[in-house]
Design an enzyme around this catalytic site. Sequence first.
Site, PDB file in Angstrom:
ATOM      1  N   CYS A   1       0.831  -1.207   0.000  1.00  0.00           N
ATOM      2  CA  CYS A   1       0.000   0.000   0.000  1.00  0.00           C
ATOM      3  C   CYS A   1       0.873   1.269   0.000  1.00  0.00           C
ATOM      4  CB  CYS A   1      -0.919  -0.024   1.216  1.00  0.00           C
ATOM      5  SG  CYS A   1      -1.737   1.539   1.549  1.00  0.00           S
TER       6      CYS A   1
ATOM      7  N   CYS B   1       0.333   3.522   3.011  1.00  0.00           N
ATOM      8  CA  CYS B   1       0.955   2.940   4.203  1.00  0.00           C
ATOM      9  C   CYS B   1       2.446   3.262   4.239  1.00  0.00           C
ATOM     10  CB  CYS B   1       0.751   1.431   4.220  1.00  0.00           C
ATOM     11  SG  CYS B   1      -0.976   0.909   4.246  1.00  0.00           S
TER      12      CYS B   1
END
Length: 229
Positions: free
Chosen positions: A58, A61
Amino acid sequence: MKSIATAFFINAFLTLSSLSHSFAAVIDLTDVTFEHQTQASTGQTTGKWFVKFYAPWCGHCKTLVPIWEELDERLQEENPQDGIVIANVDCTKETQVATRFKVQSYPTLKYFADRKLYNYKGARNADALYAFATGGYKTALEEIIPPAPSMFDAKMKEFRQKFDAMTEDHPQLKYMLEDFDHIVSFRKNAAVVLLVMGAFIGFMFGIIVSLLMGIGSTKTKAQKKKKKD
């Protein structure tokens, strides 16, 4: 003598510095350690926990990583008395925890404090996260903390990990494992029945084999005795 004392104090300072850094490090939680360390549903006596549920692939993230570490360092320096712990959960590995908290997007930030759960929906910068962790959470909506997995779930997780290693080169066994996972996920009672039946069949099979071996050995002894006579 002075050089020895100086070296001693320098070593002591470096040791203390490394210890303080290790204490401030962001903690990685797993399916096995999550409840034990956070005590999310059993009193939260280990402090307040700000947990980031993420996936390694991600992009958002990855962007949050240095901010998350900065938040941890700031809390340790300015609010050590509050006992706020910053942690991570890799949802691609720790699927049990991710399922328990119904994580559907990344990153998902959850704050465990005062025996309650709060979802963070604010800006992803150090100042906003710090303000939330140090009191801002009290104005957020409270959520009930889902119960911890049962012993059965923990054992099934352990069984799955062992079986995964055994079935790497056997696609047919993997299909069987996926079917079993489906049963466990949606029909836990049926899974328990299957396990009990499997144990019972194995037990009965062992008895039958033992009896057959006993009969065989008795016949052999009888035949040997006849030959001697």
